[in-house]
Design a protein around this motif. Sequence first.
Motif, PDB file in Angstrom:
ATOM      1  N   ALA A  47       0.845  -1.194   0.000  1.00 27.34           N
ATOM      2  CA  ALA A  47       0.000   0.000   0.000  1.00 27.34           C
ATOM      3  C   ALA A  47       0.878   1.242   0.000  1.00 27.34           C
ATOM      4  O   ALA A  47       1.638   1.492   0.922  1.00 27.34           O
ATOM      5  CB  ALA A  47      -0.910   0.003   1.231  1.00 27.34           C
ATOM      6  N   GLY A  48       0.801   2.003  -1.089  1.00 29.85           N
ATOM      7  CA  GLY A  48       1.606   3.212  -1.205  1.00 29.85           C
ATOM      8  C   GLY A  48       3.014   2.981  -1.710  1.00 29.85           C
ATOM      9  O   GLY A  48       3.816   3.921  -1.744  1.00 29.85           O
ATOM     10  N   ASP A  49       3.363   1.748  -2.111  1.00 21.28           N
ATOM     11  CA  ASP A  49       4.705   1.460  -2.619  1.00 21.28           C
ATOM     12  C   ASP A  49       4.922   2.205  -3.937  1.00 21.28           C
ATOM     13  O   ASP A  49       4.231   1.955  -4.933  1.00 21.28           O
ATOM     14  CB  ASP A  49       4.867  -0.052  -2.831  1.00 21.28           C
ATOM     15  CG  ASP A  49       6.297  -0.464  -3.148  1.00 21.28           C
ATOM     16  OD1 ASP A  49       7.006   0.312  -3.809  1.00 21.28           O
ATOM     17  OD2 ASP A  49       6.694  -1.570  -2.739  1.00 21.28           O
ATOM     18  N   LYS A  50       5.889   3.106  -3.961  1.00 24.60           N
ATOM     19  CA  LYS A  50       6.132   3.949  -5.134  1.00 24.60           C
ATOM     20  C   LYS A  50       6.680   3.165  -6.320  1.00 24.60           C
ATOM     21  O   LYS A  50       6.608   3.638  -7.461  1.00 24.60           O
ATOM     22  CB  LYS A  50       7.096   5.082  -4.769  1.00 24.60           C
ATOM     23  CG  LYS A  50       6.533   6.044  -3.726  1.00 24.60           C
ATOM     24  CD  LYS A  50       7.542   7.123  -3.364  1.00 24.60           C
ATOM     25  CE  LYS A  50       6.968   8.052  -2.302  1.00 24.60           C
ATOM     26  NZ  LYS A  50       7.952   9.100  -1.893  1.00 24.60           N
ATOM     27  N   ASP A  51       7.230   1.979  -6.069  1.00 21.06           N
ATOM     28  CA  ASP A  51       7.788   1.182  -7.158  1.00 21.06           C
ATOM     29  C   ASP A  51       6.778   0.214  -7.767  1.00 21.06           C
ATOM     30  O   ASP A  51       7.091  -0.519  -8.704  1.00 21.06           O
ATOM     31  CB  ASP A  51       9.004   0.388  -6.664  1.00 21.06           C
ATOM     32  CG  ASP A  51      10.166   1.299  -6.295  1.00 21.06           C
ATOM     33  OD1 ASP A  51      10.372   2.299  -7.012  1.00 21.06           O
ATOM     34  OD2 ASP A  51      10.850   1.015  -5.298  1.00 21.06           O
ATOM     35  N   LEU A  52       5.574   0.215  -7.236  1.00 17.30           N
ATOM     36  CA  LEU A  52       4.523  -0.635  -7.791  1.00 17.30           C
ATOM     37  C   LEU A  52       3.966   0.024  -9.046  1.00 17.30           C
ATOM     38  O   LEU A  52       3.598   1.205  -9.022  1.00 17.30           O
ATOM     39  CB  LEU A  52       3.428  -0.836  -6.751  1.00 17.30           C
ATOM     40  CG  LEU A  52       2.373  -1.907  -7.026  1.00 17.30           C
ATOM     41  CD1 LEU A  52       3.003  -3.280  -7.165  1.00 17.30           C
ATOM     42  CD2 LEU A  52       1.348  -1.923  -5.893  1.00 17.30           C
ATOM     43  N   ASP A  53       3.920  -0.699 -10.154  1.00 22.26           N
ATOM     44  CA  ASP A  53       3.472  -0.159 -11.437  1.00 22.26           C
ATOM     45  C   ASP A  53       1.971   0.134 -11.380  1.00 22.26           C
ATOM     46  O   ASP A  53       1.160  -0.793 -11.262  1.00 22.26           O
ATOM     47  CB  ASP A  53       3.766  -1.178 -12.552  1.00 22.26           C
ATOM     48  CG  ASP A  53       3.411  -0.650 -13.932  1.00 22.26           C
ATOM     49  OD1 ASP A  53       2.982   0.529 -14.038  1.00 22.26           O
ATOM     50  OD2 ASP A  53       3.557  -1.410 -14.902  1.00 22.26           O
ATOM     51  N   PRO A  54       1.574   1.410 -11.466  1.00 22.26           N
ATOM     52  CA  PRO A  54       0.144   1.746 -11.395  1.00 22.26           C
ATOM     53  C   PRO A  54      -0.669   1.057 -12.485  1.00 22.26           C
ATOM     54  O   PRO A  54      -1.824   0.699 -12.279  1.00 22.26           O
ATOM     55  CB  PRO A  54       0.127   3.267 -11.566  1.00 22.26           C
ATOM     56  CG  PRO A  54       1.509   3.727 -11.231  1.00 22.26           C
ATOM     57  CD  PRO A  54       2.418   2.607 -11.635  1.00 22.26           C
ATOM     58  N   ALA A  55      -0.051   0.869 -13.659  1.00 16.76           N
ATOM     59  CA  ALA A  55      -0.772   0.248 -14.773  1.00 16.76           C
ATOM     60  C   ALA A  55      -1.197  -1.171 -14.435  1.00 16.76           C
ATOM     61  O   ALA A  55      -2.256  -1.640 -14.876  1.00 16.76           O
ATOM     62  CB  ALA A  55       0.100   0.257 -16.023  1.00 16.76           C
ATOM     63  N   ALA A  56      -0.380  -1.879 -13.651  1.00 12.10           N
ATOM     64  CA  ALA A  56      -0.705  -3.259 -13.288  1.00 12.10           C
ATOM     65  C   ALA A  56      -1.986  -3.306 -12.452  1.00 12.10           C
ATOM     66  O   ALA A  56      -2.861  -4.152 -12.682  1.00 12.10           O
ATOM     67  CB  ALA A  56       0.453  -3.895 -12.534  1.00 12.10           C
ATOM     68  N   LEU A  57      -2.102  -2.400 -11.495  1.00 10.38           N
ATOM     69  CA  LEU A  57      -3.278  -2.415 -10.624  1.00 10.38           C
ATOM     70  C   LEU A  57      -4.519  -1.850 -11.319  1.00 10.38           C
ATOM     71  O   LEU A  57      -5.644  -2.105 -10.889  1.00 10.38           O
ATOM     72  CB  LEU A  57      -2.982  -1.618  -9.354  1.00 10.38           C
ATOM     73  CG  LEU A  57      -1.915  -2.216  -8.430  1.00 10.38           C
ATOM     74  CD1 LEU A  57      -1.714  -1.336  -7.210  1.00 10.38           C
ATOM     75  CD2 LEU A  57      -2.282  -3.628  -8.004  1.00 10.38           C
ATOM     76  N   LYS A  58      -4.307  -1.060 -12.373  1.00 11.65           N
ATOM     77  CA  LYS A  58      -5.447  -0.522 -13.125  1.00 11.65           C
ATOM     78  C   LYS A  58      -5.994  -1.522 -14.129  1.00 11.65           C
ATOM     79  O   LYS A  58      -7.038  -1.295 -14.736  1.00 11.65           O
ATOM     80  CB  LYS A  58      -5.031   0.773 -13.833  1.00 11.65           C
ATOM     81  CG  LYS A  58      -4.792   1.934 -12.872  1.00 11.65           C
ATOM     82  CD  LYS A  58      -4.323   3.187 -13.584  1.00 11.65           C
ATOM     83  CE  LYS A  58      -4.062   4.311 -12.572  1.00 11.65           C
ATOM     84  NZ  LYS A  58      -3.535   5.539 -13.232  1.00 11.65           N
ATOM     85  N   ASP A  59      -5.286  -2.627 -14.306  1.00 10.32           N
ATOM     86  CA  ASP A  59      -5.747  -3.694 -15.185  1.00 10.32           C
ATOM     87  C   ASP A  59      -7.007  -4.321 -14.584  1.00 10.32           C
ATOM     88  O   ASP A  59      -6.954  -4.916 -13.502  1.00 10.32           O
ATOM     89  CB  ASP A  59      -4.643  -4.737 -15.328  1.00 10.32           C
ATOM     90  CG  ASP A  59      -5.012  -5.871 -16.281  1.00 10.32           C
ATOM     91  OD1 ASP A  59      -6.195  -6.007 -16.612  1.00 10.32           O
ATOM     92  OD2 ASP A  59      -4.101  -6.622 -16.672  1.00 10.32           O
ATOM     93  N   PRO A  60      -8.161  -4.208 -15.248  1.00  8.28           N
ATOM     94  CA  PRO A  60      -9.404  -4.741 -14.659  1.00  8.28           C
ATOM     95  C   PRO A  60      -9.421  -6.258 -14.533  1.00  8.28           C
ATOM     96  O   PRO A  60     -10.256  -6.807 -13.807  1.00  8.28           O
ATOM     97  CB  PRO A  60     -10.476  -4.257 -15.650  1.00  8.28           C
ATOM     98  CG  PRO A  60      -9.748  -4.058 -16.939  1.00  8.28           C
ATOM     99  CD  PRO A  60      -8.378  -3.610 -16.571  1.00  8.28           C
ATOM    100  N   LEU A  61      -8.492  -6.937 -15.210  1.00  7.85           N
ATOM    101  CA  LEU A  61      -8.454  -8.399 -15.155  1.00  7.85           C
ATOM    102  C   LEU A  61      -7.413  -8.931 -14.171  1.00  7.85           C
ATOM    103  O   LEU A  61      -7.200 -10.136 -14.089  1.00  7.85           O
ATOM    104  CB  LEU A  61      -8.183  -8.971 -16.547  1.00  7.85           C
ATOM    105  CG  LEU A  61      -9.232  -8.646 -17.619  1.00  7.85           C
ATOM    106  CD1 LEU A  61      -8.870  -9.316 -18.940  1.00  7.85           C
ATOM    107  CD2 LEU A  61     -10.631  -9.074 -17.181  1.00  7.85           C
ATOM    108  N   LEU A  62      -6.756  -8.027 -13.438  1.00 10.15           N
ATOM    109  CA  LEU A  62      -5.759  -8.443 -12.445  1.00 10.15           C
ATOM    110  C   LEU A  62      -6.179  -7.952 -11.063  1.00 10.15           C
ATOM    111  O   LEU A  62      -6.342  -6.748 -10.838  1.00 10.15           O
ATOM    112  CB  LEU A  62      -4.379  -7.882 -12.801  1.00 10.15           C
ATOM    113  CG  LEU A  62      -3.238  -8.224 -11.825  1.00 10.15           C
ATOM    114  CD1 LEU A  62      -3.052  -9.735 -11.724  1.00 10.15           C
ATOM    115  CD2 LEU A  62      -1.937  -7.556 -12.263  1.00 10.15           C
TER     116      LEU A  62
END
Length: 514
Positions: free
Chosen positions: A349-364
């Motif tokens: 939660a709040g990890d700056k190195d986490l790719d935002p695009a990955a979490l915005k993927d509706p299938l992931l």
Amino acid sequence: MARLWTWLREDVWEIRFRRYVALTLAAVLAGLGVWGGMTATKENRSCAPGVVQPKGSDECVGVSWTTYAFGRAQFADTVRAIHRENARLAPGSYVTVALLEPFTATDADNLGDVLHELQGAYLAQYQANHDTTDLKPKIRLVLANPGSTGTYWQHTVDQLAGMTGGSDRLRAVTGVGLSTDNNKKAVQELTSRGIPVIGSSITADDLANGQNGKDPFPGLARVSPTNTDEARALASFAKVSAANAFLVYDRTGDPYTRTLQASFEKMLKGSRYEAQPFTPPADRSKEGSTSNVFMQITNILCNTPTTTNTILFAGRHTQLRQFINMLGQRGCHDRRFTVLTGDEGSYLAGDKDLDPAALKDPLLTVRYTSLAHPDAWLKDAAKTGGSAADAKVLQSLLGGAGKEPVGPLGPIALDDGQLIIAYDAMRLAVRGIRGASPTGKIPALADVGLQWPQVKGNELRVNGASGWICLDAHGNPYDKAVPIVQLTPESRARFVKIAWPEGKPPSAECLPPA
């Protein structure tokens, strides 16, 4: 012969003369304070009272009872609040509890975890000392640092053992932090010396008593479920099936990842696919080259049938983040995947190195078991196992945390659950200490750890902010509430539902079965 004798006498005299000059010079320098200063400068490795820098290390380790914040600015406000609270205690009125955490951690996620546990432990200390019933003994809190990876656990444990007598009267150690091999050694040594330990966020099954009927850590109590219990709760929530699940695990492992892997493997008996391993750096907070392996694993996942849609991940948070980032770049973007993992997910939660695009993927979808969550008890939906009223006790304390007399404590964050679980761990420590001496006198060290089997039932359980803490005969929480949390596209932790190791909340009396 006479010439040789003369030469020897002159040589001996010269040696004596040089020795005399050296001794005279040393005496003069000592008199001026120069020699002593030179020696002290060379040998003095003190960082603060109780804290030293081991040879060959740039860390300061040991036990601190001053305003020293281990060189971490984010701890300063809370450390000052603890020092202020300790200073107001009358001599002879208190016992000491040590918070064992890696205060010199370098990884940003670990530092955030330590800060929140520090804040939670202090809030429980403040609450115990300012209880309207004026219960005794009062609680003094000190900070014990075994090093960023626990390397200097032996030094710190020896120091803590020396604090059980005298004016310190150490009666418990709480915290502990991650389920690592070094922390396991520290807990083993502390409990073998008769010092009770209350683990806040340790979840490894082999860092718990009661496995195979044995108690290798006499006097250990925990407020968090084991990895097995977390996995059982996760399975009851997600309806995991061996036919549609795939396991990714840390090959070398540590107590957390190994026991989480074993718990997941029990759920996947008869799985059609071999589990996929990865090998992280020895220091699992480092990046290493693990992303390359995860890229290959995502390709393998894309080759499985579409019915294989659940991924069980047994690894630490840095590797979890790398894996999620690679899944976001998978070739089969039309495939739906749900990643399920343990409480290490709370670090993301709040990890700056986490790719935002990955979490915005509706299938992931990424979901994990959290140790606690501030939204878990907004309503008494579970009926038993915890309550909104219990959670509000901590919320009221937090309401005054921005200024004296409670604070200031710096920025407060609750989503990762660490502040909440550390608060409950300290409350359990206080329950053990005061339960060992109902008259308010200083309890014997040996009596504190004997209290854990009786922490159960309507009157003796701890009504924690994370849920009821009802301990079994081995000091483990029975059917503890497990919040299921989902990472949002904004990299926040959204509460989904409370799950239970037993598949349902405990009964109202909260008594573990035979």
